[in-house]
Design an enzyme around this catalytic site. Structure first.
Site, mmCIF file in Angstrom:
data_model
loop_
_atom_site.group_PDB
_atom_site.id
_atom_site.type_symbol
_atom_site.label_atom_id
_atom_site.label_comp_id
_atom_site.label_asym_id
_atom_site.label_seq_id
_atom_site.Cartn_x
_atom_site.Cartn_y
_atom_site.Cartn_z
ATOM 1 N N ASN A 6 5.216 10.336 29.576
ATOM 2 C CA ASN A 6 5.101 11.562 28.776
ATOM 3 C C ASN A 6 5.180 11.178 27.292
ATOM 4 O O ASN A 6 6.214 10.695 26.827
ATOM 5 C CB ASN A 6 6.241 12.508 29.181
ATOM 6 C CG ASN A 6 6.167 13.820 28.448
ATOM 7 O OD1 ASN A 6 5.838 13.835 27.265
ATOM 8 N ND2 ASN A 6 6.468 14.908 29.124
ATOM 9 N N HIS A 9 6.910 13.037 22.983
ATOM 10 C CA HIS A 9 7.967 12.692 22.032
ATOM 11 C C HIS A 9 7.443 11.913 20.829
ATOM 12 O O HIS A 9 8.078 11.887 19.779
ATOM 13 C CB HIS A 9 9.087 11.934 22.750
ATOM 14 C CG HIS A 9 9.592 12.701 23.937
ATOM 15 N ND1 HIS A 9 10.478 13.731 23.822
ATOM 16 C CD2 HIS A 9 9.269 12.616 25.253
ATOM 17 C CE1 HIS A 9 10.701 14.241 25.018
ATOM 18 N NE2 HIS A 9 9.979 13.589 25.903
ATOM 19 N N ARG A 17 7.422 15.163 10.129
ATOM 20 C CA ARG A 17 6.861 14.999 8.787
ATOM 21 C C ARG A 17 5.527 15.713 8.604
ATOM 22 O O ARG A 17 5.000 15.780 7.508
ATOM 23 C CB ARG A 17 6.663 13.512 8.499
ATOM 24 C CG ARG A 17 7.862 12.835 7.916
ATOM 25 C CD ARG A 17 8.170 13.380 6.524
ATOM 26 N NE ARG A 17 9.378 12.795 6.025
ATOM 27 C CZ ARG A 17 9.409 11.706 5.250
ATOM 28 N NH1 ARG A 17 8.298 11.103 4.906
ATOM 29 N NH2 ARG A 17 10.558 11.244 4.836
ATOM 30 N N HIS A 42 2.520 18.008 27.326
ATOM 31 C CA HIS A 42 2.849 19.418 27.512
ATOM 32 C C HIS A 42 2.286 20.181 26.315
ATOM 33 O O HIS A 42 2.728 19.969 25.181
ATOM 34 C CB HIS A 42 4.383 19.552 27.578
ATOM 35 C CG HIS A 42 4.877 20.933 27.859
ATOM 36 N ND1 HIS A 42 6.208 21.209 28.077
ATOM 37 C CD2 HIS A 42 4.234 22.120 27.956
ATOM 38 C CE1 HIS A 42 6.363 22.502 28.298
ATOM 39 N NE2 HIS A 42 5.181 23.099 28.224
ATOM 40 N N ARG A 44 2.608 23.167 24.634
ATOM 41 C CA ARG A 44 3.515 24.320 24.605
ATOM 42 C C ARG A 44 2.892 25.485 23.862
ATOM 43 O O ARG A 44 2.060 25.300 22.981
ATOM 44 C CB ARG A 44 4.835 23.940 23.920
ATOM 45 C CG ARG A 44 5.677 22.955 24.712
ATOM 46 C CD ARG A 44 7.048 22.805 24.064
ATOM 47 N NE ARG A 44 7.887 23.946 24.324
ATOM 48 C CZ ARG A 44 8.879 23.988 25.216
ATOM 49 N NH1 ARG A 44 9.176 22.921 25.917
ATOM 50 N NH2 ARG A 44 9.571 25.075 25.397
ATOM 51 N N ARG A 48 4.768 22.970 19.409
ATOM 52 C CA ARG A 48 5.759 22.270 18.575
ATOM 53 C C ARG A 48 5.538 20.761 18.517
ATOM 54 O O ARG A 48 6.018 20.108 17.615
ATOM 55 C CB ARG A 48 7.181 22.577 19.057
ATOM 56 C CG ARG A 48 7.531 21.976 20.389
ATOM 57 C CD ARG A 48 8.998 22.128 20.696
ATOM 58 N NE ARG A 48 9.348 23.475 21.048
ATOM 59 C CZ ARG A 48 10.409 23.785 21.799
ATOM 60 N NH1 ARG A 48 11.209 22.829 22.228
ATOM 61 N NH2 ARG A 48 10.685 25.028 22.115
ATOM 62 N N HIS A 49 4.830 20.214 19.507
ATOM 63 C CA HIS A 49 4.516 18.776 19.404
ATOM 64 C C HIS A 49 3.031 18.528 19.670
ATOM 65 O O HIS A 49 2.287 18.304 18.729
ATOM 66 C CB HIS A 49 5.438 17.903 20.268
ATOM 67 C CG HIS A 49 5.802 18.453 21.624
ATOM 68 N ND1 HIS A 49 4.875 18.836 22.545
ATOM 69 C CD2 HIS A 49 7.017 18.677 22.196
ATOM 70 C CE1 HIS A 49 5.492 19.250 23.636
ATOM 71 N NE2 HIS A 49 6.793 19.188 23.459
ATOM 72 N N GLU A 69 0.950 19.543 31.355
ATOM 73 C CA GLU A 69 1.964 20.566 31.654
ATOM 74 C C GLU A 69 1.691 21.797 30.814
ATOM 75 O O GLU A 69 1.393 21.684 29.619
ATOM 76 C CB GLU A 69 3.360 20.050 31.296
ATOM 77 C CG GLU A 69 3.790 18.841 32.073
ATOM 78 C CD GLU A 69 5.107 18.302 31.522
ATOM 79 O OE1 GLU A 69 5.708 18.929 30.638
ATOM 80 O OE2 GLU A 69 5.512 17.235 31.974
ATOM 81 N N THR A 100 12.324 21.720 28.564
ATOM 82 C CA THR A 100 12.218 22.547 29.774
ATOM 83 C C THR A 100 13.556 22.541 30.517
ATOM 84 O O THR A 100 14.007 21.508 30.974
ATOM 85 C CB THR A 100 11.105 21.983 30.691
ATOM 86 O OG1 THR A 100 10.003 21.616 29.883
ATOM 87 C CG2 THR A 100 10.682 23.019 31.709
ATOM 88 N N GLU A 150 6.666 19.045 41.430
ATOM 89 C CA GLU A 150 7.451 18.065 40.679
ATOM 90 C C GLU A 150 8.886 18.575 40.716
ATOM 91 O O GLU A 150 9.168 19.699 40.279
ATOM 92 C CB GLU A 150 6.953 17.928 39.240
ATOM 93 C CG GLU A 150 7.799 16.913 38.481
ATOM 94 C CD GLU A 150 7.215 16.507 37.124
ATOM 95 O OE1 GLU A 150 5.993 16.644 36.921
ATOM 96 O OE2 GLU A 150 8.004 16.050 36.284
ATOM 97 N N HIS A 213 12.345 14.613 34.570
ATOM 98 C CA HIS A 213 13.247 15.207 33.593
ATOM 99 C C HIS A 213 14.585 14.480 33.554
ATOM 100 O O HIS A 213 15.303 14.441 34.550
ATOM 101 C CB HIS A 213 13.495 16.706 33.817
ATOM 102 C CG HIS A 213 13.692 17.423 32.504
ATOM 103 N ND1 HIS A 213 14.861 17.360 31.804
ATOM 104 C CD2 HIS A 213 12.822 18.127 31.741
ATOM 105 C CE1 HIS A 213 14.711 18.025 30.679
ATOM 106 N NE2 HIS A 213 13.486 18.499 30.603
HETATM 107 N N1 PXP Z 1 8.291 16.453 33.779
HETATM 108 C C1 PXP Z 1 8.219 17.688 33.229
HETATM 109 C C2 PXP Z 1 7.577 18.785 34.026
HETATM 110 C C3 PXP Z 1 8.718 17.930 31.935
HETATM 111 O O1 PXP Z 1 8.645 19.174 31.406
HETATM 112 C C4 PXP Z 1 9.258 16.857 31.206
HETATM 113 C C5 PXP Z 1 9.752 17.082 29.805
HETATM 114 O O2 PXP Z 1 8.697 17.359 28.956
HETATM 115 C C6 PXP Z 1 9.288 15.590 31.807
HETATM 116 C C7 PXP Z 1 8.817 15.419 33.107
HETATM 117 C C8 PXP Z 1 9.830 14.393 31.092
HETATM 118 O O3 PXP Z 1 11.189 14.564 30.860
HETATM 119 P P1 PXP Z 1 11.974 13.525 29.947
HETATM 120 O O4 PXP Z 1 11.363 13.601 28.598
HETATM 121 O O5 PXP Z 1 13.382 14.012 30.001
HETATM 122 O O6 PXP Z 1 11.781 12.182 30.564
#
Ligand code: PXP
Length: 261
Positions: A6, A9, A17, A42, A44, A48-49, A69, A100, A150, A213
């Site tokens: 994912n 981040h 910035r 994701h 959103r 936001r990202h 997502e 989430t 999931e 997660h």
């Molecule tokens: N799976 C889903 C459905 C999520 O919403 C997230 C967070 O965006 C993740 C996995 C990844 O979670 P983490 O960033 O805590 O590894």
């Protein structure tokens, strides 16, 4: 085990910035070259990202399947239907949350989720539902027509972090919560049981099973023991580690831990 990385981040840091640094497409290329088997993002509602243009570029340039997502919001579903990711994972979304927080409420929003699935299916997009690890949620997911679930591993990860607070900077100390070590161990066991039972039941119903997660380098081995789980989606811990050793090594190390020998 398929490792979905994912990369949201990376965009979180960029948005601090509002410049194109770090470049999300660089993260995509490094992930593709370092052992990731899927890219997870994701989109959103509050953007936001990941932004629409990121999602579009990632779809265009990814050499790996993209797991997108999203919430069941109509406008978002229209965008996702057009983007045609390899899979859409429906997640709950609250504007005020940091991340989430729980699984999708597959009971209260049955008809909305069913029509979201129908819409995505009409664009030939397979659907996974991000749900809490309960038998009821798995049964409802199957009835709603999803191909995959999931399992939300956040509760397990939180309790595991409390138990191993020297390993992780959990927000809660054992003392704060006044839970004894044995009680925490019991809760870790129980949350693992829930995940395992949910995974077994999902597989029995013919659903593919992913988990995600809060998974990290310390707790991911517990997921490896549940053979019904065939995919993990991991973001925060990989990107956090990449600050110290680079994204490529961080992914390679996670890939090593998530390879069934
Ligand atoms: N799976 C889903 C459905 C999520 O919403 C997230 C967070 O965006 C993740 C996995 C990844 O979670 P983490 O960033 O805590 O590894």
């Amino acid at each position: 085990m398929k490792l979905g990385v994912n990369i949201d981040h990376v965009a979180v840091l960029r948005e601090a910035r509002k410049v194109n640094d770090p470049d999300i497409l660089n993260a995509l290329y490094v992930a593709c070259a370092s052992g990731a088997e899927q890219i997870t993002i994701h989109l959103r509602e509050d953007r936001r990202h990941i932004k629409d243009i990121d999602a579009k570029n990632i779809m265009q340039f990814s050499q790996l399947p993209v797991n997108l997502e999203c919430s069941i919001n109509r406008e978002i579903l229209d965008i996702v239907s057009e983007l045609k990711p390899h899979r859409a994972t429906l997640v709950p979304e609250k504007r005020e949350e940091v991340t989430t927080e729980g699984g999708l409420d597959v009971f209260s929003f049955k008809s909305e989720i069913a029509s979201a699935i129908k819409k995505l299916h009409s664009s030939s997009i397979p659907v996974s539902l991000f749900v809490d690890p309960s038998l009821e949620a798995i049964k409802a997911s199957k009835e709603l027509g999803a191909e995959m679930v999931e399992l939300h591993t956040g509760s397990f990860a939180n309790i595991f972090a409390m138990l191993n607070s020297s390993l992780s900077h959990s927000n809660h100390s054992i003392k704060e919560l006044e839970l004894s070590r044995s009680e925490l161990e019991r809760r870790v066991e129980l949350s693992l049981e829930d995940i395992k039972n949910a995974a077994i039941y999902a597989k029995k119903l013919g659903l593919e099973v992913a988990a995600g997660h809060g998974l990290n380098y310390h707790n991911v081995s517990y997921m490896m023991e549940i053979k019904e789980i065939t995919e993990l989606n991991i973001g925060q811990s990989i990107v956090a580690k990449s600050i110290f050793c680079g994204l490529s090594d961080a992914i390679k190390e996670m890939k090593e831990l998530t390879t069934r020998k």
